[in-house]
Design an enzyme around this catalytic site. Structure first.
Site, short mmCIF file in Angstrom:
data_model
loop_
_atom_site.label_atom_id
_atom_site.label_comp_id
_atom_site.label_asym_id
_atom_site.label_seq_id
_atom_site.Cartn_x
_atom_site.Cartn_y
_atom_site.Cartn_z
N ASN A 1 -20.12 48.83 -9.31
CA ASN A 1 -19.86 49.63 -8.13
C ASN A 1 -20.06 48.83 -6.85
O ASN A 1 -21.17 48.33 -6.59
CB ASN A 1 -20.81 50.84 -8.11
CG ASN A 1 -20.68 51.66 -6.84
OD1 ASN A 1 -19.73 52.42 -6.68
ND2 ASN A 1 -21.61 51.49 -5.91
N GLU A 2 -19.00 48.68 -6.06
CA GLU A 2 -19.02 48.18 -4.68
C GLU A 2 -19.55 46.76 -4.52
O GLU A 2 -19.91 46.36 -3.41
CB GLU A 2 -19.82 49.14 -3.78
CG GLU A 2 -19.17 50.50 -3.65
CD GLU A 2 -19.85 51.42 -2.65
OE1 GLU A 2 -19.23 52.43 -2.26
OE2 GLU A 2 -21.01 51.14 -2.26
N ASP A 3 -19.59 45.99 -5.58
CA ASP A 3 -20.11 44.62 -5.46
C ASP A 3 -19.16 43.72 -4.67
O ASP A 3 -19.59 42.92 -3.84
CB ASP A 3 -20.39 44.07 -6.85
CG ASP A 3 -21.34 44.96 -7.63
OD1 ASP A 3 -22.51 45.04 -7.23
OD2 ASP A 3 -20.91 45.60 -8.60
N HIS B 1 -12.79 53.12 -2.05
CA HIS B 1 -13.86 54.02 -1.65
C HIS B 1 -13.62 54.35 -0.19
O HIS B 1 -13.66 53.47 0.66
CB HIS B 1 -15.23 53.37 -1.85
CG HIS B 1 -15.61 53.21 -3.28
ND1 HIS B 1 -16.88 52.80 -3.68
CD2 HIS B 1 -14.92 53.40 -4.43
CE1 HIS B 1 -16.92 52.75 -5.00
NE2 HIS B 1 -15.75 53.11 -5.47
N SER C 1 -15.39 48.75 -8.71
CA SER C 1 -14.87 49.88 -7.95
C SER C 1 -15.50 49.86 -6.56
O SER C 1 -16.73 49.92 -6.45
CB SER C 1 -15.21 51.21 -8.65
OG SER C 1 -14.68 52.30 -7.95
#
Length: 879
Positions: free
Chosen positions: A442-444, A517, A501
């Site tokens: 997530n969001e890395d 996102h 993501s």
């Protein structure tokens, strides 16, 4: 001779092992003796709560007083008799499904395991360490403080960049949310959080992998079965595979020879019964029974696996008139719009999440018309109960691997640990019918690009997926683009892997390729939620708006009456987003008048704001799903579905499974048939850039049909001028329409009456009504912002309650009628003070409603128990 399993549920006890280095050592209670455990599985905070040695972190500011628990070491112990099978079986193993996190296990005084990853299940052969038959064995498990171990890892490998909460978390393979997040508290747990078993066997089935391929016309299916065994005994072993249908009837049976521990078969299914996501069809489940026999035909082991015949693919194809490609899920040959919710662990103390709770959560997701849940990467690899609930209810699962918002190390020890973890978890979940996608984290990528926690943005080539990455400014790509895809492609090639993501295109948040996102509303620029139409991407996997839970939940975390105002410390303690109190106030003041002196009024307005924001986003983004070549947005996953404790957050169902008002707005927008209105200009906001008070609005109507068939109905319009309190006749208020299946249909522009002026404040209702007079969908569009509107003093809503007909789906029917247009009517029971803590809220057929004058709206209800009903709407405190 079959494999035997004994689960160690009983007889556990616990104690404090070591408090050295604790910042609150002087205030730690005396816990020198063993104390019987309240349950198994367990984490230490649950035991301390049960022993009344810890205040409840769900209440008030207690979270701030329990941090010492995570700074000290704890021990669990259990005794068990040596199993009689010890003299008959070659293998006696301890199987630990999950130990949190830094553990040393001793059996009868001898170390048999040392672990440092809560996601790895451990098997340990203990036959040589057992006591003689008739005597007991003692297991002692030392759990060292993850906080102290994190300091040791920082000293050894250096401090990570602080992207979210404590940077020590990124050295440790432990659920990242335990260190706190912007929706949850800091509760650093430890303990045997999943079951522990003793297994005895000579040979056993290790893994069974079932995959299927559908013919293009789905008239046939090919099923591939791969079996791995542990068969140290000599001789030819055989495996009997039996496929049963949903009624338990045998479909296929076949004997397979085991060679080098493996057996495989491919079988043809004519006329397969398919598994579909919710809203698309039935969820048909088959059962595979795998039985292992010795060379002498002695039964050695059995394993049961549920599976389904279905195909799930991620479609990325060019669009007709827009750049980039789709990001669209296709199931059994059908392109579908994803209606989703993001999932975080449902509790900080994981053993409290029962199978019943999992099913209740997923059934609520189904009631809100979700067809997908994204399991967020900062939590856990979800349990068998979670997957059972999703399989049975038709909820697709996008599952992040356990990485979130991180600057993770890539040294050899860390990568070896991750490899074992991911291999174990992927093998465990890969057969699941609901599993649609595995995601690297997530969001890395996104946070690296933004430079969060760094002095500057990280520069890297987003199109480079080959590497090498080790000596670059973003070396973590080695994890997401090499290590994880290699594991998943080897172990479950039928499940799509997605590196992160968001990810895809020229940047992680490229709206033309991959998923995004969307945090330009709430975070980042803090744009108006009315602008969601222009903020879509090919697939929006996160977006959200804060809203308070209902008052019954607020009363739990604000028990002291003096703290029951919007700006109290207790309120802030249960809102973990940095600056969240400011953002709630900003969005409220931009849109509504509200009473800041009343916590109940303030909470209600935040709930209405959340409902409005989700409604705008979902209607406008579903509008962009217009058939082949025109799927410019193919999914929206709301951040977030659930909570891990009572809190103000983006969720639409709170910790106690009490739905927020936005649940109903989401349910209407995600319904099989939904309708929307776009008003131009969007608002009447007055500032230096918008000098005119208003202008005559224009309206366009659109509708979405998620079903597989055309729907014929009538579009019915009703208009009211809020400035004159009079009905307005439009030139065309009813027309026959046809909605195309599985997509949006534009219904055209509304012809305005010539009587409209710049001072008109038109409230427009659009309904879709079938030939029987049943309303299929309805929406009311308002002149905004609501802060400019003045309701007449005589505004009222008449409410009548009657018992529903015998055998009806509802116990009570509530009939509502208003004399003025009403915004955000929320129904709730009048509490009588006798509610038990776990008593469920009433279930409403619909709620958070808009009413037009003179229309009678009926709403079913269950669980009122004879209580009265409180009806709150936007303007009630000023009348």
């Amino acid at each position: 001779m079959t494999r035997e399993r004994l689960t160690l549920f009983a007889g556990w006890q616990w104690r404090l092992a070591n408090s050295n280095g604790c910042s609150k050592a002087d205030s730690i209670p005396e816990i020198k003796e063993w104390i019987p455990a309240s349950a198994s599985p367990s984490v230490i905070q649950l035991e301390l709560l049960h022993a009344k040695l810890l205040p409840d972190p769900n209440v008030g500011e207690n979270e701030r007083f329990i941090q010492w628990v995570g700074e000290v070491d704890w021990e669990y112990s259990c005794s068990f008799p040596t199993p009689e099978s010890a003299t008959l079986k070659d293998k006696i193993e301890l199987l630990f499904e999950g130990l949190d996190t830094f553990v040393t296990v001793r059996l009868n005084g001898k170390q048999v395991l040392k672990g440092d990853n809560m996601f790895i299940p451990y098997r340990v052969n203990i036959k040589d360490h057992l006591q003689p038959l008739g005597t007991n064995n003692e297991i002692i498990i030392l759990f060292e403080s993850a906080i102290k171990k994190g300091k040791e890892l920082e000293k050894a490998y250096g401090q990570r960049i602080s992207i979210m909460r404590d940077p020590k978390r990124m050295h440790i393979r432990k659920a990242q949310y335990h260190w706190g997040w912007d929706w949850g508290p800091i509760i650093v747990t430890c303990g045997p959080y999943l079951p522990i078993h003793i297994e005895s066997y000579n040979s056993r089935i290790d893994t069974v992998h079932v995959t299927s391929d559908l013919f293009p016309d789905v008239s046939w299916a090919m099923v591939h079965i791969d079996v791995n065994t542990i068969t140290p005994q000599k001789g030819v072993h055989t495996v009997l595979i039996t496929v049963l249908d949903a009624d338990g009837e045998e479909v296929i049976q076949s004997d397979l020879e085991v060679k080098d521990g493996k057996a495989a078969a491919t079988k043809v299914f004519p006329s397969p019964k398919l598994w579909w996501p919710h809203g698309e069809g039935d969820q048909y489940l088959y059962t595979l029974k795998t039985t292992l026999f010795s060379a002498e035909k002695i039964l050695l082991d059995e394993m049961t696996t549920r599976f389904a015949l279905r195909s799930i693919s991620l479609v990325q194809r060019p669009l007709d008139d827009e750049p980039g490609t789709t990001f669209m899920f296709n199931v059994n040959g059908r392109d579908i719009f994803i209606q989703g919710g993001n999932w975080i662990p449902a509790d900080n103390l994981l053993p409290r999440i029962t199978r019943e709770k999992y099913f209740a959560w997923i059934e609520l997701a189904k009631k809100s018309h979700l067809n997908m849940i994204r399991v967020w990467g900062g939590g856990i690899y979800e349990t068998e109960d979670f997957f059972d609930a999703c399989d049975e209810n038709g909820i697709l699962v996008w599952h992040d691997l356990a990485f979130a918002c991180g600057d993770y190390p890539i040294h050899e020890t860390f990568l070896e640990n991750v490899t074992k973890e991911v291999e174990a978890q992927v093998i465990r979940i890969r057969n699941r019918p609901c599993l649609a996608l595995l995601c690297g984290g997530n969001e890395d990528f996104m946070l690296a690009e933004m430079g969060v926690g760094r002095s500057a943005r990280v520069e890297f080539d987003a199109r480079d997926v080959a590497g090498p990455f080790e000596d670059t400014d973003f070396p973590q790509r080695k994890i997401y683009l090499q290590l994880l895809p290699d594991i998943t492609s080897d172990l479950c090639p039928k499940v799509k892997y997605w590196p992160n993501s968001p990810w895809g295109g020229d940047s992680a948040n490229d709206p033309t390729t991959g998923d995004i996102h969307q945090w330009s509303v709430w975070h980042q620029e803090q744009l108006s939620y009315q602008q969601y139409k222009n903020l879509s991407g090919r697939f929006v996997s996160e977006f959200g708006m804060h809203g308070f839970p209902i008052m019954r939940t607020i009363d739990v975390f604000v028990p002291n009456p003096r703290d029951r105002y919007p700006q109290s410390k207790a309120i802030d303690c249960h809102n973990k987003g940095h600056g969240a109190e400011t953002r709630i106030a900003r969005y409220l003041v931009e849109n509504f008048r509200y009473n800041n002196q009343s916590l109940e009024d303030f909470a209600y307005c935040s709930q209405l704001m959340q409902s409005e924001a989700y409604g705008y986003a979902l209607r406008d983004w579903k509008r962009k799903f217009n058939g082949k070549g025109k799927e410019s947005c193919a999914g929206a996953i709301i951040w977030q579905l659930n909570d891990c404790y009572p809190v103000t957050s983006w969720s639409f169902v709170d910790y106690y499974l009490r739905v927020k008002p936005s649940f109903y707005s989401i349910r209407r927008a995600f319904a099989p048939i939904s309708v929307g209105i776009e008003r131009t200009p969007l608002s009447r906001w007055v500032d230096e850039d918008h000098p005119r008070k208003t202008e005559v609005p224009q309206f366009s109507i659109f509708a979405h049909n998620t079903t597989t068939v055309e729907v014929s109905c009538s579009l019915v319009l009703v208009a009211y001028d809020f400035s004159t309190s009079e009905r307005v006749e439009f030139p065309s208020e009813k027309k026959a329409i046809t909605l195309l299946p599985g997509q949006n249909t534009e219904l055209g522009e509304v012809e305005n009456p010539t009587t409209l002026t710049d001072d008109s404040l038109i409230v427009l209702s659009a309904s879709l009504v079938d030939d029987a007079g049943t309303t299929l969908a309805r929406i009311v569009n308002w002149p905004e912002p609501f802060r400019y509107l003045h309701w007449p003093k005589d505004t009222r809503v008449d409410l009548e309650t009657s018992k529903a007909d015998e055998g009806a789906a509802w116990e009570d029917m509530i009939t509502l009628e208003a004399n003025q247009p009403i915004k955000g009517l929320f129904l709730s029971p009048k509490y009588d003070g006798n509610e038990e803590e776990g008593e469920p809220e009433p279930v409403w057929e619909d709620n958070m409603l808009d009413l037009m004058p003179g229309e009678r709206v009926s709403v079913g209800a269950k669980g009122l128990r004879g209580r009265g009903i409180k009806a709150r709407f936007l303007a009630d405190w000023e009348l």
